[in-house]
Design a protein around this motif. Sequence first.
Motif, PDB file in Angstrom:
ATOM      1  N   LEU A 171       0.851  -1.195   0.000  1.00 19.06           N
ATOM      2  CA  LEU A 171       0.000   0.000   0.000  1.00 19.06           C
ATOM      3  C   LEU A 171       0.885   1.243   0.000  1.00 19.06           C
ATOM      4  CD1 LEU A 171      -2.883   1.243   0.251  1.00 19.06           C
ATOM      5  CD2 LEU A 171      -2.526   1.232   2.739  1.00 19.06           C
ATOM      6  N   LEU A 172       0.709   2.087  -1.001  1.00 19.22           N
ATOM      7  CA  LEU A 172       1.411   3.368  -1.059  1.00 19.22           C
ATOM      8  C   LEU A 172       0.639   4.396  -0.248  1.00 19.22           C
ATOM      9  CD1 LEU A 172       2.194   3.352  -4.875  1.00 19.22           C
ATOM     10  CD2 LEU A 172       3.933   3.621  -3.103  1.00 19.22           C
ATOM     11  N   VAL A 173       1.362   5.190   0.519  1.00 19.33           N
ATOM     12  CA  VAL A 173       0.740   6.226   1.345  1.00 19.33           C
ATOM     13  C   VAL A 173       1.571   7.501   1.249  1.00 19.33           C
ATOM     14  CG1 VAL A 173       0.039   6.898   3.680  1.00 19.33           C
ATOM     15  CG2 VAL A 173      -0.176   4.509   2.961  1.00 19.33           C
ATOM     16  N   ASP A 174       0.919   8.582   0.858  1.00 17.82           N
ATOM     17  CA  ASP A 174       1.627   9.859   0.761  1.00 17.82           C
ATOM     18  C   ASP A 174       1.424  10.709   2.006  1.00 17.82           C
ATOM     19  OD1 ASP A 174       3.259  11.615  -0.907  1.00 17.82           O
ATOM     20  OD2 ASP A 174       1.519  12.949  -0.851  1.00 17.82           O
ATOM     21  N   LYS A 175       0.291  10.503   2.662  1.00 14.34           N
ATOM     22  CA  LYS A 175      -0.041  11.263   3.873  1.00 14.34           C
ATOM     23  C   LYS A 175      -0.807  10.305   4.776  1.00 14.34           C
ATOM     24  CE  LYS A 175      -2.385  15.665   4.988  1.00 14.34           C
ATOM     25  NZ  LYS A 175      -3.387  15.173   5.938  1.00 14.34           N
ATOM     26  N   LEU A 176      -0.377  10.185   6.007  1.00 19.04           N
ATOM     27  CA  LEU A 176      -1.049   9.244   6.903  1.00 19.04           C
ATOM     28  C   LEU A 176      -2.494   9.672   7.126  1.00 19.04           C
ATOM     29  CD1 LEU A 176       1.781   8.668   9.543  1.00 19.04           C
ATOM     30  CD2 LEU A 176       1.135   7.195   7.616  1.00 19.04           C
ATOM     31  N   ALA A 177      -3.385   8.687   7.160  1.00 14.44           N
ATOM     32  CA  ALA A 177      -4.808   8.984   7.355  1.00 14.44           C
ATOM     33  C   ALA A 177      -5.018   9.692   8.687  1.00 14.44           C
ATOM     34  CB  ALA A 177      -5.609   7.686   7.314  1.00 14.44           C
ATOM     35  N   ASP A 178      -5.960  10.578   8.695  1.00 14.01           N
ATOM     36  CA  ASP A 178      -6.290  11.311   9.915  1.00 14.01           C
ATOM     37  C   ASP A 178      -6.619  10.301  11.004  1.00 14.01           C
ATOM     38  OD1 ASP A 178      -7.007  13.135  11.741  1.00 14.01           O
ATOM     39  OD2 ASP A 178      -8.258  14.310  10.389  1.00 14.01           O
ATOM     40  N   ASP A 179      -5.910  10.439  12.120  1.00 15.50           N
ATOM     41  CA  ASP A 179      -5.947   9.316  13.057  1.00 15.50           C
ATOM     42  C   ASP A 179      -7.136   9.286  14.015  1.00 15.50           C
ATOM     43  OD1 ASP A 179      -5.049  11.364  14.734  1.00 15.50           O
ATOM     44  OD2 ASP A 179      -2.965  10.786  14.468  1.00 15.50           O
ATOM     45  N   ASN A 180      -7.869  10.389  14.119  1.00 13.68           N
ATOM     46  CA  ASN A 180      -9.059  10.360  14.984  1.00 13.68           C
ATOM     47  C   ASN A 180      -8.755   9.822  16.369  1.00 13.68           C
ATOM     48  OD1 ASN A 180     -11.333  11.477  14.005  1.00 13.68           O
ATOM     49  ND2 ASN A 180     -11.912   9.693  12.761  1.00 13.68           N
ATOM     50  N   GLY A 181      -7.579  10.172  16.858  1.00 10.10           N
ATOM     51  CA  GLY A 181      -7.200   9.705  18.186  1.00 10.10           C
ATOM     52  C   GLY A 181      -6.325   8.476  18.160  1.00 10.10           C
ATOM     53  N   ALA A 182      -6.284   7.745  17.040  1.00  9.35           N
ATOM     54  CA  ALA A 182      -5.396   6.580  16.933  1.00  9.35           C
ATOM     55  C   ALA A 182      -3.967   7.068  16.727  1.00  9.35           C
ATOM     56  CB  ALA A 182      -5.822   5.703  15.765  1.00  9.35           C
TER      57      ALA A 182
END
Length: 261
Positions: A171-182
Amino acid sequence: MTALAAWPYPRWVAHRGAGKLAPENTLSAFRLGAQYGYRFFECDAKLSKDGVLFLMHDAGLERTTNGHGTGSDLSMGEIAQLDAGSWHSRAYAGEQLPTLEALARWCLANQLDLNVEIKPTPGQELETGRACGELMNRIWPQDRTPPLFTSFKPASLQGAKDVAPHIPRGLLVDKLADDNGASPGDIDLQTAIGLGCSAMVLNHDLWTAELVAKVHAAGLRCSSYTVNDAWAAQRLIDLGTDGIITDRVDLFSPAQTGPEL
Ligand code: G3P
Ligand code: CA
């Protein structure tokens, strides 16, 4: 702690063939990367109007060819007529955009490894992933190191997994997903695990010691794009990551295998 995924690939990956030294995603670029000693090549694959996988990064033709409009609106016959080299330099005038099959067969003939970034034209995520899987099922021998499929698009990885589950995915990721507390990276890691990925391939700035430890503990490998500075490459090696995608095939020698560059 889960066992680490098998990772039969070299650390160093030549981006789009030979980075910026030759017109990206052309066979001349891959030949040049091989001349610099690279044995593992990243490319960008998408579908033509008539369902043929070809190599191009952008959805639009303008930046890297003499064509106009969207590449996937053309047949492969029309794509093959384009000049994909003049934009780079006169030496490469007339260079063609190859099919993914042509690149894969060149890799097979030369005992090289291939990282196919599934780069769908928007709206074609699932079918492009499926087409990549079907192509490799047809042409890639079972006794060879399998290609690595990567994508920013989970639907493309799902499509590849549906038809070719044995071919490793990242999985390519350019920006980490908004963690919502995680914790940072948790959501993307769960996405990768859900897709049965062997690796996460991140914008290199995103890796931290904590994230490397978390991804490795989950059994996935850690790879990075696009790493063009020695200090950045050394940081990633010191972090214990597994792969480095670079444009700078003229700077980094894949023959250097130790912990130091
Ligand atoms: O596959 C890694 C890297 O190529 C992803 O970014 O925009 O260069 O395709 P991009
Ligand atoms: Ca790419």
